[in-house]
Motif scaffolding. Structure first.
Motif, PDB file in Angstrom:
ATOM      1  N   SER A 191       0.938  -1.254  -0.364  1.00 31.73           N
ATOM      2  CA  SER A 191      -0.236  -0.452  -0.200  1.00 31.73           C
ATOM      3  C   SER A 191       1.034   1.276   0.039  1.00 31.73           C
ATOM      4  O   SER A 191       2.067   0.974   1.049  1.00 31.73           O
ATOM      5  N   ILE A 192       0.268   2.070  -0.707  1.00 29.00           N
ATOM      6  CA  ILE A 192       2.209   3.534  -0.924  1.00 29.00           C
ATOM      7  C   ILE A 192       0.683   4.545   0.050  1.00 29.00           C
ATOM      8  O   ILE A 192       0.063   4.608   0.095  1.00 29.00           O
ATOM      9  N   PHE A 193       2.045   5.003   0.289  1.00 30.85           N
ATOM     10  CA  PHE A 193       2.274   6.250   1.346  1.00 30.85           C
ATOM     11  C   PHE A 193       2.035   7.415   0.560  1.00 30.85           C
ATOM     12  O   PHE A 193       3.092   7.896  -0.385  1.00 30.85           O
ATOM     13  N   LEU A 194       1.691   8.844   0.884  1.00 27.65           N
ATOM     14  CA  LEU A 194       1.879  10.237  -0.015  1.00 27.65           C
ATOM     15  C   LEU A 194       1.836  11.219   1.072  1.00 27.65           C
ATOM     16  O   LEU A 194       1.176  10.904   2.041  1.00 27.65           O
ATOM     17  N   SER A 195       2.718  11.825   0.574  1.00 31.93           N
ATOM     18  CA  SER A 195       2.824  12.781   1.319  1.00 31.93           C
ATOM     19  C   SER A 195       3.131  14.363   0.562  1.00 31.93           C
ATOM     20  O   SER A 195       3.718  14.050  -0.450  1.00 31.93           O
ATOM     21  N   LYS A 196       3.323  15.250   1.759  1.00 37.48           N
ATOM     22  CA  LYS A 196       3.838  16.249   1.376  1.00 37.48           C
ATOM     23  C   LYS A 196       5.217  16.882   1.777  1.00 37.48           C
ATOM     24  O   LYS A 196       5.540  16.164   2.838  1.00 37.48           O
ATOM     25  N   ASP A 197       6.292  17.614   1.132  1.00 38.52           N
ATOM     26  CA  ASP A 197       7.686  17.580   0.889  1.00 38.52           C
ATOM     27  C   ASP A 197       8.304  19.355   0.798  1.00 38.52           C
ATOM     28  O   ASP A 197       7.657  19.250  -0.392  1.00 38.52           O
ATOM     29  N   ILE A 198       8.830  19.427   1.814  1.00 41.58           N
ATOM     30  CA  ILE A 198       9.335  20.774   1.106  1.00 41.58           C
ATOM     31  C   ILE A 198      10.962  20.473   0.422  1.00 41.58           C
ATOM     32  O   ILE A 198      12.039  19.739   0.812  1.00 41.58           O
ATOM     33  N   LYS A 199      11.014  22.274  -0.020  1.00 48.27           N
ATOM     34  CA  LYS A 199      12.533  21.834  -1.539  1.00 48.27           C
ATOM     35  C   LYS A 199      13.750  22.326  -0.266  1.00 48.27           C
ATOM     36  O   LYS A 199      13.157  23.286   0.575  1.00 48.27           O
ATOM     37  N   ILE A 200      14.434  21.379  -0.829  1.00 43.19           N
ATOM     38  CA  ILE A 200      15.814  22.255   0.237  1.00 43.19           C
ATOM     39  C   ILE A 200      16.896  22.785  -1.040  1.00 43.19           C
ATOM     40  O   ILE A 200      17.410  21.693  -2.020  1.00 43.19           O
ATOM     41  N   LYS A 201      18.016  23.682  -0.933  1.00 44.87           N
ATOM     42  CA  LYS A 201      18.918  23.906  -1.594  1.00 44.87           C
ATOM     43  C   LYS A 201      19.616  22.735  -1.501  1.00 44.87           C
ATOM     44  O   LYS A 201      20.335  23.050  -0.674  1.00 44.87           O
ATOM     45  N   ASN A 202      20.577  22.382  -2.643  1.00 43.94           N
ATOM     46  CA  ASN A 202      21.196  21.740  -2.751  1.00 43.94           C
ATOM     47  C   ASN A 202      22.890  22.119  -2.542  1.00 43.94           C
ATOM     48  O   ASN A 202      23.735  21.425  -1.936  1.00 43.94           O
ATOM     49  N   SER A 203      23.032  23.159  -2.707  1.00 45.98           N
ATOM     50  CA  SER A 203      24.220  24.620  -2.175  1.00 45.98           C
ATOM     51  C   SER A 203      24.514  24.343  -0.381  1.00 45.98           C
ATOM     52  O   SER A 203      25.304  24.141   0.035  1.00 45.98           O
ATOM     53  N   SER A 204      23.250  24.128  -0.198  1.00 47.24           N
ATOM     54  CA  SER A 204      23.405  24.170   1.399  1.00 47.24           C
ATOM     55  C   SER A 204      23.727  23.342   1.398  1.00 47.24           C
ATOM     56  O   SER A 204      24.598  23.044   2.624  1.00 47.24           O
ATOM     57  N   ILE A 205      23.647  22.004   1.755  1.00 46.51           N
ATOM     58  CA  ILE A 205      24.215  20.654   1.689  1.00 46.51           C
ATOM     59  C   ILE A 205      25.749  20.467   1.639  1.00 46.51           C
ATOM     60  O   ILE A 205      26.207  20.061   2.102  1.00 46.51           O
ATOM     61  N   PHE A 206      25.621  20.904   0.707  1.00 51.12           N
ATOM     62  CA  PHE A 206      27.971  20.666  -0.188  1.00 51.12           C
ATOM     63  C   PHE A 206      28.651  22.037   0.460  1.00 51.12           C
ATOM     64  O   PHE A 206      29.733  21.067   0.754  1.00 51.12           O
ATOM     65  N   LEU A 207      28.091  22.983   0.940  1.00 56.15           N
ATOM     66  CA  LEU A 207      28.423  23.783   2.063  1.00 56.15           C
ATOM     67  C   LEU A 207      28.697  23.380   3.049  1.00 56.15           C
ATOM     68  O   LEU A 207      30.246  22.935   4.102  1.00 56.15           O
ATOM     69  N   ILE A 208      27.901  22.642   3.774  1.00 59.35           N
ATOM     70  CA  ILE A 208      28.111  22.137   5.231  1.00 59.35           C
ATOM     71  C   ILE A 208      28.687  20.597   5.124  1.00 59.35           C
ATOM     72  O   ILE A 208      29.720  20.540   6.007  1.00 59.35           O
TER      73      ILE A 208
END
Length: 401
Positions: A191-208
């Motif tokens: 059975s499939i669950f559906l939800s909402k998510d929010i966008k992350i900036k890839n630049s933030s991740i790589f800088l960290i």
């Protein structure tokens, strides 16, 4: 953006659900996309477990999660709580010295292991002293092979799970061989669950990640990089709320949480995010304005010498979370390990934090009467608000580059 995950029940001899296998999905189409690499599928499942909450997905039961060889060797499994999951070793994992060593380390840390899609006894022999479960494929294995598998598992006290059980005949055979766990279309489809998510900036991740790699990592700098991204901050708090970390006290700041979980686990988690497609229809301008609002709240708290300016920042940062994710705010806050003062302020309860947020919101809308009233209540010189706002605007521009 929409996110998906599927689950399929695992049943005992009394036909009660005792666990779920958690499966990759990227749409409402209820089948695995064979074009997706195993590594990416598992990365996405791990992140979506974090987004949904594992207890919500499994009804407080155990979740089985597939792990390919590369992720076993990267030790990514420790991002999941050991008392909530079984690590499934995919059928194409080679029992190399490195793999066996890493699986042994997981066992020492308290994780349970399962060998997936077993077709014959040879598949088991090199893992025999490691695995707690063997999942036998009843479509691809022969009856003779299943007899030998059952004998080997009984000899080594390995629990047997019959998978791809599609009819009563296969179920009865499995029970006669001593299987105690069952999975397949005979019982239920995923059975499939559906939800909402929010966008992350890839630049933030790589800088960290770049900062974390340094021997003398600057945790204040890392905290600021996380704080500038609403989505990343929200996901970070969801991540540390995992029962794996088992924090007794509520977290008072991002920096404190980083120190508690350690660089290694933070790097693993960010690595998972970095390889996932982080695309959505998110509004970057809207997100930027929310970060300015958060800093504005923090500066007002500093001005009035409020003892926990970090709380004011988080109140501002999460003030539009329910709109960004199209979810009920109370339910969103329930899963975050932030203190009750922040939650109550966000839910509209009267407090100094709520007054600070209301003042900032009034300033954004140029509601002069409300600004004057709230300045009097809080004890802020109205003439200083422009300087505080300009500082927050300038700060947000600087950290964006």
């Amino acid at each position: 953006m929409d996110i998906f995950i599927a689950r399929q029940g695992i049943y005992d001899c009394e036909e009660k659900v005792v666990a779920y296998e958690l499966l990759y999905r990227n749409s409402t189409i209820n089948s695995f996309n064979s074009e997706i690499e195993d590594e990416l599928a598992t990365y996405q499942v791990i992140e979506n477990i974090n987004s949904f909450g594992i207890d919500n997905l499994t009804n407080n039961k155990i979740g089985f999660v597939n792990f390919p060889e590369k992720l076993i060797n990267k030790n990514i499994a420790t991002l999941l709580p050991k008392d909530k999951v079984v690590i499934e070793i995919l059928e194409n994992v080679n029992p190399t010295e490195e793999v066996i060593k890493n699986l042994n380390n997981l066992k020492k840390q308290g994780y349970s292991l399962a060998l997936d899609d077993v077709e014959n006894e040879e598949d088991i022999k090199k893992f025999v002293n490691l695995v707690d479960f063997v999942k036998v494929d009843f479509l691809l294995s022969t009856k003779e092979a299943r007899i030998k598998i059952a004998e080997l598992c009984k000899k080594h006290n390995i629990k047997m799970l019959a998978e791809k059980i599609e009819n009563l005949e296969a179920l009865n055979e499995a029970k006669e061989l001593g299987f105690r766990y069952f999975q397949g279309y005979y019982y239920s489809k995923p059975s499939i669950f559906l939800s909402k998510d929010i966008k992350i900036k890839n630049s933030s991740i790589f800088l960290i990640l770049a900062e974390l790699i340094k021997e003398d990592s600057n945790f204040e700098k890392i905290e600021n990089m996380i704080k500038r991204d609403v989505a990343l901050t929200y996901k970070f708090f969801k991540f540390i709320n995992s029962s794996y970390f088992n924090f007794i006290e509520k977290i008072s700041s991002i920096k404190e949480a980083i120190m508690l979980i350690g660089k290694e686990e933070l790097m693993k988690w960010l690595s998972v995010l970095s390889v996932i497609e982080l695309s959505s229809n998110g509004n970057d301008e809207h997100t930027s304005n929310t970060v300015i609002r958060a800093k504005f709240c923090e500066r007002i708290a500093e001005l009035i010498e409020y003892e926990k300016k970090e709380d004011a920042f988080l109140v501002g940062l999460f003030s539009n979370l329910h709109l960004m994710m199209d979810k009920d705010l109370k339910n969103l806050l329930k899963d975050l390990p932030i203190n009750n003062n922040i939650k109550e302020a966000l839910l509209g309860e009267e407090s100094i934090l709520r007054n600070i947020l209301d003042l900032v919101l009034a300033y954004e809308k140029v509601e002069e009467d409300k600004i004057k009233k709230l300045c009097n209540i809080i004890g802020v010189d109205e003439g200083k608000l422009w300087d505080l706002y300009f500082y927050s605007l300038d700060w947000s521009k600087k950290i964006a580059h």
